[in-house]
Design a protein around this motif. Structure first.
Motif, PDB file in Angstrom:
ATOM      1  N   LYS A  14      76.955  59.752  -9.726  1.00 29.37           N
ATOM      2  CA  LYS A  14      76.350  60.473  -8.617  1.00 29.37           C
ATOM      3  C   LYS A  14      74.930  59.786  -8.000  1.00 29.37           C
ATOM      4  O   LYS A  14      74.893  59.313  -6.788  1.00 29.37           O
ATOM      5  CB  LYS A  14      76.423  61.855  -8.970  1.00 29.37           C
ATOM      6  CG  LYS A  14      77.661  62.677  -9.000  1.00 29.37           C
ATOM      7  CD  LYS A  14      77.061  64.111  -9.536  1.00 29.37           C
ATOM      8  CE  LYS A  14      78.463  64.874  -9.754  1.00 29.37           C
ATOM      9  NZ  LYS A  14      78.128  66.226  -9.834  1.00 29.37           N
ATOM     10  N   TYR A  40      84.220  58.564  -7.522  1.00 32.01           N
ATOM     11  CA  TYR A  40      84.549  58.256  -9.200  1.00 32.01           C
ATOM     12  C   TYR A  40      85.696  59.136  -9.668  1.00 32.01           C
ATOM     13  O   TYR A  40      85.630  60.166  -9.113  1.00 32.01           O
ATOM     14  CB  TYR A  40      83.156  58.343  -9.667  1.00 32.01           C
ATOM     15  CG  TYR A  40      82.678  59.880  -9.931  1.00 32.01           C
ATOM     16  CD1 TYR A  40      83.201  60.857 -10.873  1.00 32.01           C
ATOM     17  CD2 TYR A  40      81.651  60.110  -9.318  1.00 32.01           C
ATOM     18  CE1 TYR A  40      82.509  62.003 -11.225  1.00 32.01           C
ATOM     19  CE2 TYR A  40      81.069  61.464  -9.158  1.00 32.01           C
ATOM     20  CZ  TYR A  40      81.412  62.142 -10.175  1.00 32.01           C
ATOM     21  OH  TYR A  40      81.021  63.657 -10.465  1.00 32.01           O
ATOM     22  N   ILE A  79      84.047  56.200 -16.854  1.00 29.96           N
ATOM     23  CA  ILE A  79      84.167  56.905 -15.566  1.00 29.96           C
ATOM     24  C   ILE A  79      84.258  55.530 -14.737  1.00 29.96           C
ATOM     25  O   ILE A  79      83.642  54.814 -14.547  1.00 29.96           O
ATOM     26  CB  ILE A  79      83.076  57.786 -15.082  1.00 29.96           C
ATOM     27  CG1 ILE A  79      82.843  59.068 -16.169  1.00 29.96           C
ATOM     28  CG2 ILE A  79      83.116  58.079 -13.768  1.00 29.96           C
ATOM     29  CD1 ILE A  79      81.771  59.733 -16.065  1.00 29.96           C
ATOM     30  N   GLU A  89      78.586  61.243 -15.368  1.00 31.66           N
ATOM     31  CA  GLU A  89      78.824  61.840 -14.019  1.00 31.66           C
ATOM     32  C   GLU A  89      77.559  61.592 -13.193  1.00 31.66           C
ATOM     33  O   GLU A  89      77.382  61.297 -11.991  1.00 31.66           O
ATOM     34  CB  GLU A  89      79.401  63.224 -13.821  1.00 31.66           C
ATOM     35  CG  GLU A  89      80.566  63.349 -14.124  1.00 31.66           C
ATOM     36  CD  GLU A  89      81.462  64.662 -13.850  1.00 31.66           C
ATOM     37  OE1 GLU A  89      81.861  64.700 -12.667  1.00 31.66           O
ATOM     38  OE2 GLU A  89      81.517  65.436 -14.874  1.00 31.66           O
ATOM     39  N   PRO A 113      82.724  62.610  -6.596  1.00 32.81           N
ATOM     40  CA  PRO A 113      83.916  62.914  -7.624  1.00 32.81           C
ATOM     41  C   PRO A 113      85.246  63.007  -6.684  1.00 32.81           C
ATOM     42  O   PRO A 113      85.418  63.484  -5.800  1.00 32.81           O
ATOM     43  CB  PRO A 113      83.615  64.264  -8.217  1.00 32.81           C
ATOM     44  CG  PRO A 113      82.791  64.935  -7.044  1.00 32.81           C
ATOM     45  CD  PRO A 113      81.805  63.781  -6.681  1.00 32.81           C
ATOM     46  N   MET A 152      87.619  60.582 -13.219  1.00 29.33           N
ATOM     47  CA  MET A 152      87.429  61.015 -14.405  1.00 29.33           C
ATOM     48  C   MET A 152      88.693  60.505 -15.145  1.00 29.33           C
ATOM     49  O   MET A 152      89.753  60.605 -14.555  1.00 29.33           O
ATOM     50  CB  MET A 152      87.063  62.256 -14.631  1.00 29.33           C
ATOM     51  CG  MET A 152      85.607  62.607 -13.865  1.00 29.33           C
ATOM     52  SD  MET A 152      84.213  61.905 -14.837  1.00 29.33           S
ATOM     53  CE  MET A 152      84.377  63.049 -16.298  1.00 29.33           C
TER      54      MET A 152
END
Length: 265
Positions: free
Chosen positions: A256, A232, A220, A252, A262, A234
């Motif tokens: 966070k 971030y 990530i 994730e 995200p 993916m």
């Protein structure tokens, strides 16, 4: 720290003959066949015209065979070398023992006789014959076992030391190349083979591989954009490949917790 050094043709387990403890052998049966085939083609062919030819009856392990000698069935112990055990009453099966035996079988495949070169003394304290072993083509079995890291120079007792310097030079090359028994640090000792050291080294190698795999699973990407936002991305998202990561995260949740949000797509 113990390390396992994998040579080009040393990859996984040997045959299904491995015991539950020896999920550790790293040479496959196909490797043995290939190595033996190469040895037959490229090995130096020695002059065996002055050696005695005997009927071959059985290959017992990597350093012992049985022949017909003066009308009797007799064991022959290979002079000046020692291979790991295959079925020892106290030591059991040792890593590279089955490989060494299989290698000798392949070198002698299709041959019903062997040539023996004797040194000064013909027998050991167990009454076994002692000799240097050659194929019909003049290939030295001892030389090839040492060259391919399937034996160590050992049991050097006067007066049977004719080829000791030759064998030691071959062993030195195998050690430097870290092949076979020399691919695992501390496995070979002056007293023989340390199975516990072998298993410990392989276990450590597996743990290190697992750690590297875990590290590689942190895919990530955490990026801070031109507005200062921490985002971030993916794998599989639109801009993932082009995103330059300031930080990498494994989950994730980690991203966070570090203040990243995200990406929208």
């Amino acid at each position: 720290m113990k390390k396992v050094f994998f040579a080009l043709f040393f990859s996984t387990l040997l045959l299904s003959a491995c015991t539950e403890e020896t999920d550790t052998n790293i040479m496959e049966s196909e490797d043995i066949q290939g190595i033996a085939a190469t040895a037959k083609e490229t090995a130096e062919k020695h002059d065996i015209s002055k050696f005695e030819e005997y009927d071959l009856q059985e290959i017992i392990d990597g350093d012992t065979i049985r022949i017909k000698y003066n009308g009797s069935s007799e064991k022959v112990r290979f002079l000046l070398i020692d291979t790991p055990e295959t079925n020892h009453e106290t030591l059991g099966e040792q890593p590279y023992g089955p490989e060494a035996k299989e290698f000798v079988k392949k070198l002698l495949e299709g041959q019903d006789t062997v040539y023996l070169e004797f040194d000064v003394s013909y027998r050991d304290k167990y009454k076994r014959l002692l000799a240097y072993i050659y194929t019909k083509d003049g290939i030295s079995i001892q030389e090839q076992l040492l060259k391919n890291g399937l034996a160590r120079v050992a049991y050097i007792y006067e007066p049977n030391t004719k080829h000791v310097d030759w064998f030691k030079s071959i062993q030195e090359t195998a050690q430097k190349s870290a092949v076979g028994i020399w691919s695992v640090e501390d496995y070979v000792t002056n007293r023989g083979y340390d199975k516990d050291a072998y298993n410990a080294a392989v276990k450590e190698n597996k743990e290190e591989s697992s750690t590297r795999n875990d590290e590689n699973s942190c895919v990530i990407k955490g990026n801070i954009n031109s507005k200062g936002n921490k985002v971030y991305h993916m794998p599989g998202q639109k801009d993932y490949k082009n995103t330059v990561a300031e930080e990498m995260f494994c989950t994730e949740k980690e991203a966070k917790e570090a203040g990243f949000i995200p990406a929208k797509q």
